[in-house]
Each structure stands twice: as C-alpha cells, then as structure tokens.
Design a protein around this motif. Structure first.
Motif, mmCIF file in Angstrom:
data_model
loop_
_atom_site.group_PDB
_atom_site.id
_atom_site.type_symbol
_atom_site.label_atom_id
_atom_site.label_comp_id
_atom_site.label_asym_id
_atom_site.label_seq_id
_atom_site.Cartn_x
_atom_site.Cartn_y
_atom_site.Cartn_z
ATOM 1 N N ALA A 84 -82.497 116.924 106.997
ATOM 2 C CA ALA A 84 -82.415 117.648 108.270
ATOM 3 C C ALA A 84 -83.292 116.990 109.333
ATOM 4 O O ALA A 84 -82.880 116.848 110.498
ATOM 5 N N VAL A 85 -84.488 116.558 108.927
ATOM 6 C CA VAL A 85 -85.389 115.870 109.867
ATOM 7 C C VAL A 85 -84.784 114.552 110.321
ATOM 8 O O VAL A 85 -84.858 114.187 111.506
ATOM 9 N N VAL A 86 -84.165 113.831 109.390
ATOM 10 C CA VAL A 86 -83.524 112.551 109.732
ATOM 11 C C VAL A 86 -82.420 112.763 110.763
ATOM 12 O O VAL A 86 -82.344 112.052 111.776
ATOM 13 N N TRP A 87 -81.547 113.754 110.523
ATOM 14 C CA TRP A 87 -80.460 114.016 111.462
ATOM 15 C C TRP A 87 -80.983 114.406 112.846
ATOM 16 O O TRP A 87 -80.449 113.973 113.874
ATOM 17 N N LEU A 88 -82.029 115.225 112.874
ATOM 18 C CA LEU A 88 -82.603 115.645 114.151
ATOM 19 C C LEU A 88 -83.201 114.456 114.896
ATOM 20 O O LEU A 88 -82.954 114.269 116.097
ATOM 21 N N PHE A 89 -83.972 113.645 114.176
ATOM 22 C CA PHE A 89 -84.621 112.479 114.791
ATOM 23 C C PHE A 89 -83.588 111.472 115.289
ATOM 24 O O PHE A 89 -83.638 111.020 116.441
ATOM 25 N N VAL A 90 -82.628 111.135 114.435
ATOM 26 C CA VAL A 90 -81.613 110.142 114.802
ATOM 27 C C VAL A 90 -80.717 110.674 115.911
ATOM 28 O O VAL A 90 -80.356 109.943 116.845
ATOM 29 N N GLY A 91 -80.361 111.965 115.834
ATOM 30 C CA GLY A 91 -79.508 112.549 116.861
ATOM 31 C C GLY A 91 -80.112 112.464 118.244
ATOM 32 O O GLY A 91 -79.429 112.131 119.223
ATOM 33 N N VAL A 92 -81.410 112.736 118.340
ATOM 34 C CA VAL A 92 -82.101 112.660 119.635
ATOM 35 C C VAL A 92 -82.309 111.207 120.049
ATOM 36 O O VAL A 92 -82.113 110.842 121.220
ATOM 37 N N ALA A 93 -82.687 110.355 119.091
ATOM 38 C CA ALA A 93 -82.985 108.954 119.402
ATOM 39 C C ALA A 93 -81.759 108.185 119.874
ATOM 40 O O ALA A 93 -81.891 107.210 120.633
ATOM 41 N N CYS A 94 -80.558 108.600 119.447
ATOM 42 C CA CYS A 94 -79.325 107.890 119.831
ATOM 43 C C CYS A 94 -78.739 108.366 121.160
ATOM 44 O O CYS A 94 -77.769 107.768 121.642
ATOM 45 N N LEU A 95 -79.283 109.416 121.731
ATOM 46 C CA LEU A 95 -78.762 109.922 123.004
ATOM 47 C C LEU A 95 -78.811 108.899 124.141
ATOM 48 O O LEU A 95 -77.910 108.892 125.000
ATOM 49 N N PRO A 96 -79.833 108.026 124.220
ATOM 50 C CA PRO A 96 -79.836 107.046 125.314
ATOM 51 C C PRO A 96 -78.619 106.110 125.327
ATOM 52 O O PRO A 96 -78.255 105.605 126.396
ATOM 53 N N PHE A 97 -77.978 105.876 124.174
ATOM 54 C CA PHE A 97 -76.836 104.957 124.150
ATOM 55 C C PHE A 97 -75.680 105.473 125.013
ATOM 56 O O PHE A 97 -75.202 104.739 125.895
#
Length: 324
Positions: A137-150
C-alpha cells in the motif's frame, strides 16, 4: 565550433510510430495472457501468501494495468490521431510510468525479502501477511504520487493540440536549468540508482551464501531458489529499466535545452524510442518470476496436476469396473 541545438537540424524521428505500434502489438497478447494467468494462479491456488507472493500479485496488477492500455496506444501509433477524451490519453500515459516504477519497487521488495528470509529463516516464520500488504500500500501511494509529474509535464502539449498523445506531446519547459538537473537527478536516484544498488547487492549476497555454510539456512535447494529469484529480478531490471533510465537523464536535459550539443542530442533522441520499448518488455518478462522461479508455483501446479491425473485415472478405473 560546437553547434548548439538552435543550429541543429530538426530531428524528425519518423520510425518511432511504427516501432511503438509493432512493439506494443507483440507485447499485448503474451502480456495479457501471462499476467492474467499469474493473477489467477496466485490468488486461487496459493493459500500461504509468503515468500514475496503478495509483492508478485501487485507486480502482476501493475503489468496488467499497463497491458490493458496498449490497444489505445496501438490505435494512436497506427492512425496518428487521438479521437478519444483528453483524460484518457493522460491516464494511459500515466499508467506507463506507474507500471514502470511500481515494477521497480516491487522487484526491489522481492529481492530484499528473499535475501532477508534466506539469512533470517527464523524471523521469516514470524513474518505476517499484513506486513507485505502494508508495504504494498505504501509503495502504491508513493509511486502514484511520484508519477504525477509525467502527465502534468505533458498536459501542456496536449492543450496545444487535441489530436496528439503519448510521445508526440510536447514537454512543458522548466524555467530554471538548475531545477531541471536537480529534479531529473532526484528522479534517477530514487527511481533507478538506489533500487539497482539494492537488487545487485541482494543478488551478490545470495550468490555468496551458496559458498558460505556458516550462515543458518534451511538447505542448499532453498538457497538456489532464492538465488534464481533475485537473479531474475536483476535481469529484468537491467534489461528493461537500465537503458531507459540511462537515456532518460540525457533526454530530459535535451528537451529542457540544458544539453545543446547536436551530436549528443541526436544520439539521445534517436535511442529514446528503443529504450522506451525495452521498458515495456517487463510485462512479458515479469511472469517468468511467477511461473519458473518460485517453489510455491511449482508445488501448487504439480499438486493440482497430480490431483487432476489421479481423478481421471480413478474415473477410468470405476468405469472399467462397471463394464466388467
């Protein structure tokens, strides 16, 4: 005298649409079947979800999400127009990078867990399924937010043209060149360099454990299974993600006009489509982890096959006895 990119010829990479369309077409069917089957087997047949199986389920989900977006990508690169909603374009664009970085994180988690359980077998017995679920769950949250700039960086390009999508979208210019280098460097460090170091370290230490008998471990067979697992993680990472991230650093500097040399710009822009295609191959390579590298899959499939064969033999025997 060194040419700047103001003096460089316009690099119109005409082959990239055909390359993307062909690559995604080749990937789609195997990726869809393999990851769907993996999810079905993982969720249906494996009741004891330890030894990184939870991470594998999440990895298969990330791959499947990207695979399901490929038909729209194929349509665009064949027809060279985007007739669908703008939101759908940005969503498919987002899923590409969400898949890439979720895969990187879950491959790293799998490597760490197999290495840790190998060296700490007694602690592995006390490991709870909910720990893996919480980490996922932490991975999905972190990656989901981190990929928003793309998609945010590309949204500007789509606003200027409603018929383009994906690789044809312009990249939003960042005013500060120092900011561009800093942001790109942080993305490379967190999304590529640190996971690469961790995966290679786990692979090295697991291989080293085969010759080190002082470490408390169950048996040599378990060590070899763990080595195959982390080695496959390293292979997928290096084949699919290393070329893209090496190129990505220079690609962003070229797009943001930090790099102005014509030769370096040309090399970066012409190799970028090939690196992007390699990054999509993880959807077909990841299932090797599920089907060939885990004892859980092998045990469950062989047990299920034996039950099917046994039931068929029993039904034949009963049918023959009735005839007699």
């Amino acid at each position: 005298m060194m040419q700047t990119n103001q003096d460089c010829p316009n690099h119109n990479i005409t082959f990239k649409s055909n390359l993307y369309a062909a690559t995604y077409t080749i990937i789609f069917i195997p990726g869809l079947l393999a990851n769907s089957a993996a999810l079905w087997v993982l969720c249906r047949f494996i009741s004891k979800k330890n030894k990184a199986v939870i991470f594998m389920i999440n990895l298969a989900m990330a791959d499947l999400a990207h695979v399901l977006s490929l038909p729209l990508r194929i349509y665009y690169y064949i027809n060279h127009t985007w007739p669908f909603a703008r939101f759908l374009c940005l969503l498919c664009f987002y899923l590409k990078y969400l898949n890439m970085y979720a895969s990187i994180c879950f491959l790293t988690c799998i490597s760490i867990q197999r290495y840790f359980f190998l060296y700490q077998p007694f602690k592995a017995k006390d490991w709870k399924r909910r720990y893996d679920i919480a980490i996922s769950a932490v991975v999905w949250l972190f990656v989901g937010v981190a990929c928003l700039p793309f998609p945010i960086m590309r949204n500007f390009g789509m606003a200027n043209s409603t018929n383009t999508c994906f690789a044809d979208l312009e990249v939003r210019q960042i005013e500060s060149k120092v900011g561009t280098v800093f942001m790109t460097g942080i993305a490379e460090l967190l999304g590529f360099i640190i996971p690469l170091i961790i995966i290679l370290f786990c692979t090295w230490k697991t291989k080293d454990s085969l010759q080190n008998f002082q470490i408390p471990m169950q048996n040599s067979n378990e060590r070899r299974k763990a080595l195959r697992m982390v080695s496959m993680c390293a292979i997928v990472f290096c084949v699919c993600f290393a070329p893209y991230h090496i190129n990505f650093f220079f690609y962003m500097l070229v797009k943001e006009k930090v790099i102005t040399d014509c030769v370096l710009s040309a090399i970066t822009l012409y190799t970028q489509p090939f690196c992007l295609c390699l990054a999509s191959l993880d959807c077909c390579l990841d299932p090797i982890l599920y089907f060939f590298m885990t004892s859980e899959f092998q045990d469950q499939i062989s047990r299920h096959s034996s039950m099917v064969i046994r039931s068929r033999l029993m039904s034949k025997e009963s049918a023959s006895s009735i005839k007699e």
